[in-house]
Design a protein around this motif. Structure first.
Motif, short mmCIF file in Angstrom:
data_model
loop_
_atom_site.label_atom_id
_atom_site.label_comp_id
_atom_site.label_asym_id
_atom_site.label_seq_id
_atom_site.Cartn_x
_atom_site.Cartn_y
_atom_site.Cartn_z
N SER A 462 -26.81 -49.19 -50.63
CA SER A 462 -25.57 -49.38 -50.15
C SER A 462 -25.24 -50.90 -50.71
O SER A 462 -26.35 -52.38 -49.64
N LEU A 463 -24.76 -50.96 -51.81
CA LEU A 463 -24.65 -53.06 -52.17
C LEU A 463 -23.56 -53.39 -51.04
O LEU A 463 -24.03 -55.12 -51.08
N MET A 464 -22.74 -53.42 -50.52
CA MET A 464 -22.21 -54.18 -49.38
C MET A 464 -21.96 -53.38 -48.50
O MET A 464 -21.33 -52.28 -48.78
N MET A 465 -21.46 -53.90 -47.30
CA MET A 465 -20.90 -53.53 -46.26
C MET A 465 -19.49 -53.60 -45.54
O MET A 465 -19.13 -54.59 -45.77
N TRP A 466 -18.57 -53.17 -45.65
CA TRP A 466 -17.15 -53.05 -45.01
C TRP A 466 -17.84 -52.49 -43.64
O TRP A 466 -17.57 -51.93 -43.49
N ALA A 467 -16.46 -53.63 -42.68
CA ALA A 467 -16.78 -52.99 -41.28
C ALA A 467 -15.76 -52.27 -41.38
O ALA A 467 -15.25 -51.52 -39.90
N GLY A 468 -15.14 -50.97 -42.08
CA GLY A 468 -14.29 -50.22 -41.39
C GLY A 468 -13.01 -49.95 -40.88
O GLY A 468 -12.17 -51.58 -41.29
N ASP A 469 -12.40 -49.41 -39.91
CA ASP A 469 -11.02 -49.81 -39.68
C ASP A 469 -10.87 -49.81 -38.71
O ASP A 469 -10.23 -49.02 -37.68
#
Lengths: 679, 679
Positions: A462-469
């Motif tokens: 996974s190249l980059m995570m984002w913190a979701g919602d």
């Protein structure tokens, strides 16, 4: 009893044993305080739109009081038993990488639950377990590990949580996360990683032990020690994999989350650029069309360019790219049941099945979708080819690879493994499919996808995570603040690239995103490896980046701050790629002798030389934070601090509390931040 | 294997046994589906103002798969075991009363938890377990049995519950009750009663068994069968005791809950009598003075006449009594720590102790109180004498004997029994103290006390129950409706006298009692054995009996209905005293072949011949209820129904849906109800 490795020691006691590894006590067992239990439970797992209710009807739990230790060439085999009622084997060895390996095996046919207690000290701190939004130090609580929606509110004493619970059991709790992981770091400077994917519960609430519960046989634990936390993360990421560097364009501004078609994209881009905002990309999640539901506008889950909503997109993508603006789209591992791609997948037999062998369709809120069976190599390849053709060939420089956490436990998979075991592994499999689509087209390093769901394996794929919602609010457990422990706990789990929706996403009940929240979030995001906005699920209720001229000017300033830092951030990202040193770091990584740093969950180091303490409360004009002993300079005032104490600083909008190290090689760059116009 | 009693049969199977009693299958055991578990747990019990958080850290739970059956003169002794890890003995016998007796004994020193599974059929209905407010048929859920506050809201999806939970963990849940009891009645027509008082959890959620969990060794179960439910209740109440008949004055009108002093009492009494209301008593809970707290006006817990607030009370009591109006007061088993009686009790050594041997004082919301140690015979006698002198000698014809459910588990008692074991038993001990005060002064049958807390033993000693603290709202779990299953489940547990605060009590947050609620509650109460009002904890927020002329007229009408029914109600109360036939009865007691009656929780028979279905929703002008097959007459319209179906009837205020049996001996009395003026 010595092993062939001097760092691995077994002491047999009158009625038990103690195992130490590099002078850390790992296991301690006596007849009266045993370390192993076996039992039988019947899981009751219910899912509604990614919200899981998980109960275990426990039929039996037996302490394995008796143990027989047998020396082996590479360690010991321990036969645990309790009369005739329960038997288990624990193989203890040192693997070729110098890692302690504990392999558990149940020898009793009726048992399907295992509890192992690792020795602990009362003062130990524990970090990791994937992305944890409510707690950074995990000591004092159990953490069930199961990928799911993160919950709306995530705190039973908040009104929003209560409303969400009443509506669809969606309120969640402190441990709900898109990205759990059976990996933790102890302040005794070891990590413990479990190589399985079934449901687990790591309970850190006892002073003397950590109780790890497994619902799967043959749990394998790997424990590795190091002299420093940095060296420990190097070892952990060497095991789990590291994220490659980010495409260069990521550092060139903000990625605008825009919906509504080609013209809207062009218009918003023009407006922002005219306002002096550095824009590196347009992210249009509705590139494949939209579907209206009561939750708000939803994306049409049929992953191909919708040329009605996005006319001339192909040409425009090329034009934007020439202007330094990338186009990013959206995909997830489901196909809307009522659309053509799902029909094709069904015809090819690529969907997961129900108990009757029919295609399984998941309810997603007023529509259904089929689940691509990523364990079927043909289905996996077909979906990967779909990404290559419909996203990469179109010219997308990136996309949100959404979802991954919904795999129902009652669906049936091509590889024959139970969906209960595959559930947690699913997000990493989904990441791998996206990763390989880029790798095989030679686009790694040029294009980027970002995910919210994760598990072991996401480090590599996974190249980059984002913190979701996040909620569009100021709540600690589900607002701006929650992103910070999320980034830090993920950092301690081996994933070092994290960012969030600027302004949050979830807009329900009476929540509406305020201007102040959007601006504070923008300030924070300038000190993360990627700046990206989201309209939220009800865009009309939320303050947006173009809602007024002042907001545009604010984005102009903060994207200038961000792009000014480009060479520094690139170096931090390179350190993550090469050594597993996360971009957003807990302070104790560099100040491990400062006991106070172990309790900080809302401030972090951004790379080695910047200390950031985002303002996460409404209506504040100042902010108090802790500085460890060092030579610090306030990024906006130039004021010096020697640290070792709390400081209170002015914190107007556009000047988030940030300090840099006076003797950093980047000192001139940091000092130049003060030249950027304050609007 | 036959016993000497033909109705008790043991069938030994290949790897187990089956035990039947009067053709009911009671136990079924095989190696793979055992009936007994032993284990070890560490209780974590926290109390805050009567709200308990109870958790069990389960260290071990072991199925006792092996069994060895030994015949005994009066039954069998079963040795259960699981290798060397767990041993238990189950003694099965038939006692002298023809009752099946199961006595469990743990033979393993480390174990302190026992689970016993009684055989069940999927279609069985289960009733009882004391006073249950949310469910009448208990099948499908676990019911922890622990006397406590009943909770505010009692339903996690209600806003009021959420607010109360946030405030002080006071929201409660469906099983929270002042009066739990380890007694249930199965629709297989047997009762099962457990003679212990430690924490238990009766789990009726499985189709094939009922799992009873005990935290106390030496559980003794008594099981008795009967051909009819009526006969079953006769047997149960023969075992547990029955309530004597009520004083005659109870049937003569409404007991007015009044506070504020002698003059206020006189004024309200005069107003109500002038308005045509039949008043049988004045109940002044603040007779001992008041204390102001943020919860509202509280009673001063120092149990003696406060002649400042109630001047000339002694003379006035005598005068009122001559007018047919009784005076009722209030007491509970605590003494305010800052007052004289508590000081005396402390000096005499009559308070329970803490771990250091000092007097234990409980926090009750802005004040503390000492706990009278009722296990100390001297303290018990002193408190009983206090009741005789300060209440009975003053001329009180009754009182609320409040509380009983708060005994903390970390206090220490004179009798040496753990407070965890005594906690549930406490309410019955408190009832006995009040009962004996009346008995020894020859006042039984003349004076009355009423309680909310209860346990096994309350059948004999608690003269009248009231439903505790309903919210002043329409909620199913904590409003008017909840009183009906409360009365019926208590009826099935052997206590047949139940009433409630007219209008409810708990007035918190945004709740305020409406006029409509007060009038509907008044309508309902005319068909219970006692009519009594309560101002609520915030009287100023609530509609009261004298809030307007229409309300007074309504009370005039409904007290006339009630007093008109006096001879009939007296007969029903006598049946309860003589045979244990509850005054408020589930329909299946008299219509046991009508399967539909087993699911009715909001309607009841009042005595044998009246069917009552209170309106418990706001704004209704009609009401739908079920009539079993019989010859029914609508009490207000005279319309006939043959039953066997749902009927919808007009239900204006003052005409609660009530039907009588056409061929009742009381038919002329019932018919006369139609002559009572409707205002």
């Amino acid at each position: 009893m010595a092993s062939q490795y001097p760092e691995l020691k077994m002491i047999t006691l009158d009625d038990g044993f103690a195992l130490s590894f590099q002078e850390r006590l790992i296991l301690r067992h006596t007849r009266h305080a045993p370390c192993l239990w076996m039992g039988t439970g019947t899981a009751d797992i219910e899912m509604f739109r990614g919200n899981f209710s998980i109960k275990d009807r426990l039929d039996e739990k037996i302490a394995l009081t008796d143990v027989n230790v047998m020396q082996q060439p590479s360690g010991w085999t321990l036969h645990f038993s309790r009369g005739d009622t329960a038997h288990a084997i624990l193989d203890i060895s040192r693997d070729d990488n110098g890692c302690l390996s504990l392999k558990l095996h149940n020898e009793h046919p009726g048992h399907n639950r295992i509890w192992l207690r690792l020795a602990a000290m009362p003062a130990d701190h524990i970090y990791g377990c994937g992305e944890q939004f409510s707690y950074f130090d995990l000591r004092g609580k159990p953490f069930p590990l199961w990928t799911s929606e993160q919950g709306v509110g995530r705190n039973k004493s908040s009104y929003v949580t209560w409303l969400a619970d009443c509506k669809e059991n969606a309120g969640g709790d402190y441990y709900w996360t898109f990205f759990p992981q059976p990996t933790f770091v102890s302040s005794q400077k070891y990590y413990c990683h479990v190589e399985n994917s079934g449901y687990m519960n790591f309970d850190f609430s006892d002073a003397d032990f950590h109780e790890l519960a497994f619902w799967e046989d043959n749990a394998t634990l790997r424990i590795e020690c190091a002299a420093t936390y940095i060296s420990l993360l190097e070892k952990l990421t060497a095991r789990l994999g590291r994220q490659p560097e980010l495409p260069d364009w990521v550092y060139d501004g903000v990625t605008l989350g825009v919906q509504g078609g080609t013209d809207v994209c062009q218009h918003k881009l023009d407006t922002l650029r005219q306002g002096g905002v550095k824009v590196n990309g347009l992210w249009a999640q509705d590139w494949s069309g939209i579907r209206m539901t009561s939750f708000g506008k939803r994306v049409m889950w049929n992953w191909e360019w919708n040329s009605e909503l996005y006319p001339q997109l192909d040409e425009r993508i090329a034009q934007w790219k020439q202007e330094g603006v990338q186009f990013l789209s959206y995909i997830n591992p489901y196909l809307a049941s009522d659309k053509a791609l799902c029909e094709e997948a069904a015809r090819r037999g690529y969907l997961t099945k129900d108990a009757q062998g029919k295609d399984y369709h998941v309810e997603f809120g007023e529509f259904y979708a089929g689940v691509i069976d990523l364990t079927n190599p043909e289905a996996y390849d077909w979906y990967k080819a779909l990404i290559k053709k419909n996203l990469i060939d179109l010219g997308c420089s990136g996309w949100m690879a959404d979802f991954g956490e919904y795999l129902p436990t009652d669906t049936f998979l091509h590889n024959g493994v139970s969906a209960e075991i595959m559930h947690n592994a699913w997000p990493a499999l989904w990441a791998k499919c996206n990763y390989q689509a880029l790798e095989e087209t030679g686009k790694l390093g040029e294009a980027l996808f970002f995910m919210r769901a994760g598990y072991t394996g996401s480090q590599k794929y996974s190249l980059m995570m984002w913190a979701g919602d996040q909620n569009v609010d100021w709540s600690l457990d589900d607002g701006l603040a929650s992103v910070i422990p999320a980034a830090l706990s993920l950092a301690m789990s081996g994933h070092g690239l994290h960012h969030s929706d600027i302004g949050g996403y979830t807009t329900l009940f009476e929540m509406k995103r305020s201007k102040e929240l959007l601006l504070r979030w923008c300030d924070f995001s300038a000190f993360t490896p990627m700046m990206r906005t989201h309209e939220g699920n009800r865009p009309g209720d939320n303050w947006q980046f173009d809602s007024d001229a002042e907001t545009i000017a604010h984005f102009a300033r903060m994207t200038t701050v961000f792009t000014t830092l480009k060479p520094y951030i690139k170096q931090a990202v390179a350190q993550n790629a090469q050594r597993g040193l996360p971009v957003m770091r807990p302070l104790f990584l560099h100040y491990e002798n400062d006991a106070h740093t172990y309790d900080l969950k809302y401030q972090y180091l951004f790379g080695r030389d910047l200390l950031v303490a985002p303002v996460y409360e409404q209506g504040r004009s100042d902010w108090t934070l802790y500085l460890p002993q060092d030579a610090w300079i306030n990024a906006w005032t130039g004021e010096s601090h020697s640290g070792g104490e709390n400081v209170t600083v002015a914190a107007p909008l556009g000047q988030p509390p940030v300090f840099y190290r006076a003797n950093s090689e980047w000192q001139p760059l940091f000092a130049s931040l003060r030249q950027i116009a304050v609007q």
